[in-house]
Design a protein around this motif. Structure first.
Motif, PDB file in Angstrom:
ATOM      1  N   GLN A 127     -29.013 -27.381 -43.640  1.00 19.16           N
ATOM      2  CA  GLN A 127     -29.981 -27.817 -44.647  1.00 19.16           C
ATOM      3  C   GLN A 127     -31.067 -26.762 -44.826  1.00 19.16           C
ATOM      4  OE1 GLN A 127     -31.136 -31.797 -45.218  1.00 19.16           O
ATOM      5  NE2 GLN A 127     -33.275 -31.337 -45.670  1.00 19.16           N
ATOM      6  N   GLN A 128     -31.539 -26.202 -43.726  1.00 20.07           N
ATOM      7  CA  GLN A 128     -32.557 -25.155 -43.822  1.00 20.07           C
ATOM      8  C   GLN A 128     -32.037 -23.978 -44.643  1.00 20.07           C
ATOM      9  OE1 GLN A 128     -33.154 -22.793 -40.383  1.00 20.07           O
ATOM     10  NE2 GLN A 128     -35.079 -21.908 -41.110  1.00 20.07           N
ATOM     11  N   GLN A 129     -30.736 -23.697 -44.532  1.00 18.67           N
ATOM     12  CA  GLN A 129     -30.111 -22.604 -45.293  1.00 18.67           C
ATOM     13  C   GLN A 129     -29.739 -23.031 -46.716  1.00 18.67           C
ATOM     14  OE1 GLN A 129     -26.792 -21.635 -42.757  1.00 18.67           O
ATOM     15  NE2 GLN A 129     -28.045 -20.467 -41.310  1.00 18.67           N
ATOM     16  N   GLN A 130     -30.136 -24.263 -47.087  1.00 25.38           N
ATOM     17  CA  GLN A 130     -29.924 -24.801 -48.431  1.00 25.38           C
ATOM     18  C   GLN A 130     -28.443 -24.923 -48.787  1.00 25.38           C
ATOM     19  OE1 GLN A 130     -32.340 -22.274 -51.003  1.00 25.38           O
ATOM     20  NE2 GLN A 130     -34.181 -23.438 -50.502  1.00 25.38           N
ATOM     21  N   GLN A 131     -27.638 -25.217 -47.751  1.00 21.83           N
ATOM     22  CA  GLN A 131     -26.213 -25.432 -47.971  1.00 21.83           C
ATOM     23  C   GLN A 131     -25.885 -26.902 -48.185  1.00 21.83           C
ATOM     24  OE1 GLN A 131     -24.272 -22.660 -48.226  1.00 21.83           O
ATOM     25  NE2 GLN A 131     -26.193 -21.566 -47.869  1.00 21.83           N
ATOM     26  N   ASN A 133     -27.959 -31.166 -48.211  1.00 22.92           N
ATOM     27  CA  ASN A 133     -29.150 -31.997 -48.062  1.00 22.92           C
ATOM     28  C   ASN A 133     -28.711 -33.259 -47.340  1.00 22.92           C
ATOM     29  OD1 ASN A 133     -31.212 -34.082 -48.636  1.00 22.92           O
ATOM     30  ND2 ASN A 133     -32.116 -32.498 -49.930  1.00 22.92           N
ATOM     31  N   ASP A 136     -27.726 -36.326 -49.177  1.00 22.41           N
ATOM     32  CA  ASP A 136     -26.515 -36.337 -49.989  1.00 22.41           C
ATOM     33  C   ASP A 136     -25.536 -37.380 -49.468  1.00 22.41           C
ATOM     34  OD1 ASP A 136     -27.407 -34.190 -51.510  1.00 22.41           O
ATOM     35  OD2 ASP A 136     -26.300 -32.695 -50.333  1.00 22.41           O
ATOM     36  N   TYR A 305     -38.350 -29.525 -39.340  1.00 22.76           N
ATOM     37  CA  TYR A 305     -36.979 -29.980 -39.092  1.00 22.76           C
ATOM     38  C   TYR A 305     -36.857 -30.607 -37.705  1.00 22.76           C
ATOM     39  CZ  TYR A 305     -35.334 -27.653 -43.317  1.00 22.76           C
ATOM     40  OH  TYR A 305     -35.128 -27.294 -44.623  1.00 22.76           O
TER      41      TYR A 305
END
Length: 419
Positions: A127-131, A133, A136, A305
């Motif tokens: 999630q931190q790497q925006q891969q 959420n 979702d 996080y």
């Protein structure tokens, strides 16, 4: 045993089917892949601790070890640390109970459900790497998944309402002589939905369930483009320097320690032993201490996080006990918090206890089952922290890991031990 501790005056009162072919070790590459570069984390140096304090804590740890573990058939390792300093470390026994290969600080043992802490933090890393959420729906990544309202977050905090694969696979006729892999769990959830019992609405209540973390391992593979073992190895073990930790998977070539019941009888493998994400990480007390250390600063994940992981998400029942994202916890009125996870698979059991404000860590791993491993919680009290031992011990036996009940059903070896 407990009466012995009560006599000790140490200042305290004495847990189409779109399933990724994870176990064939390939992945669909149709989603954005996460970084495959190995990061590097530098562990902070220990904080100063006085000789007097260290000796006092060592004395109390020795009393616990002698009364709780040394006399109970314990076969493994134990570490207690304060402010990054190892104040107690001891190893006992041999890998196969035959005295030929002693257990040392570099002997990996199965940490069972403590593995969930790695799976959960790996998801937050993605999630931190925006891969992804965590809010979702799981079906966003696996469109054939036909369970309404199940989000990544509800898998992480055990509020998905899904049934436990430890039971429904067998109940619906999965052959006992056939290994189960993560993608099999997903496929059967989809295919057999109309026949599966005990499906609850998502996010209605907390139910500890290993299926959640088997699915999260598939999610990590789908999003990262790596197998779960590869991702955990590169992004966590190699990055931190956990040289004696690995994820077991089919035909990985690793030499695994055997596992024994409390009487010293070897427990055979069964067809549940290849599923990972919920279990199947092997590690050492020293490596787990490194994991603890890197989680205490902002290198691996930002503080927001970490706080998200330690937030209590199941508040429908009053009490101090709760579950975050991959972590059990006790929340106290004075603001103190214990973050922990227990593990139990076959004869392996583990306890990984983290006192956040006190910056203290208690780690015990054994491959010969003894319930006294879970009494490591008593040591929280030497750091001026009260842990409701009786309640928590009952909880660990009943719900922390239901896997041992299922695993022990097999009285004869179904599969040869992997070499």
């Amino acid at each position: 045993m407990l009466s012995t501790l009560k006599k000790i005056t140490i200042g305290y009162t004495v847990a189409a089917l779109v399933a990724v072919g994870c176990n064939q070790h390939h992945n669909n590459a149709d989603s954005k892949t996460a970084s495959t570069t190995t990061p590097h984390y530098t562990l902070q140096a220990p904080l100063p601790i006085s000789t007097a304090e260290k000796q006092a804590l060592q004395y109390k740890c020795n009393l616990f070890y002698d009364s709780m573990l040394n006399k109970s058939g314990f076969n493994g390792g134990m570490i207690v640390a304060k402010d990054g300093n190892i104040i107690f470390e001891k190893y006992k026994g041999s890998i196969n109970l035959d005295d030929k290969v002693p257990i040392t600080d570099s002997t990996p043992l199965h940490i069972a459900s403590v593995s969930k802490t790695f799976t959960a933090m790996a998801v937050l890393k993605l999630q931190q790497q925006q891969q992804l959420n965590i809010n979702d729906l799981f079906s966003k990544y696996f469109p054939a998944f036909n369970y309404e309202g199940v989000t990544i977050k509800s898998l992480l905090n055990h509020r998905s309402g899904l049934p436990n694969y430890l039971y429904f696979m067998e109940d619906l006729g999965w052959p006992k002589d056939s290994l189960i892999h993560n993608n099999d769990v997903l496929n059967w959830l989809i295919q057999k939905k109309d026949s599966i019992k005990n499906i609850a609405p998502a996010n209605k209540h907390f139910t500890y369930c290993n299926t959640n973390y088997a699915l999260l391992a598939l999610l990590i593979e789908k999003v990262s483009g790596q197998t779960y073992p590869q991702f955990i190895q590169q992004q966590i073990f190699d990055a931190i320097g956990m040289q004696h930790s690995f994820v077991h998977f089919t035909n990985d070539g690793k030499i695994r320690s055997k596992t024994f019941d409390w009487k010293g009888r070897e427990i055979p493998d069964n067809n549940l032993d290849e599923v990972y994400g919920d279990k199947n990480i092997y590690s050492t007390p020293k490596d787990l201490l490194m994991w603890d250390k890197v989680l205490r600063d902002t290198q691996f994940l930002p503080a927001t996080y970490i706080q998200m992981a330690y937030e209590p998400y199941s508040n429908e029942k009053a009490g101090i006990k709760n579950y975050g994202l991959g972590w059990r916890m006790n929340n106290y009125d004075d603001g103190k918090k214990i973050i922990f996870h227990n593990g139990w698979w076959h004869g392996n059991n583990a306890s990984f206890i983290r006192l956040i404000k006190e910056n203290a860590t208690i780690i015990v791993i054994s491959n010969r089952f003894t319930r006294n491993v879970y009494k490591a919680k008593l040591l929280a009290n030497i750091f001026n922290h009260f842990f409701d031992t009786d309640v928590e011990e009952n909880e660990s036996a009943a719900t922390t890991n239901m896997v041992d009940t299922v695993a022990s059903k097999s009285s004869k070896k179904v599969y040869p031990k992997k070499k």
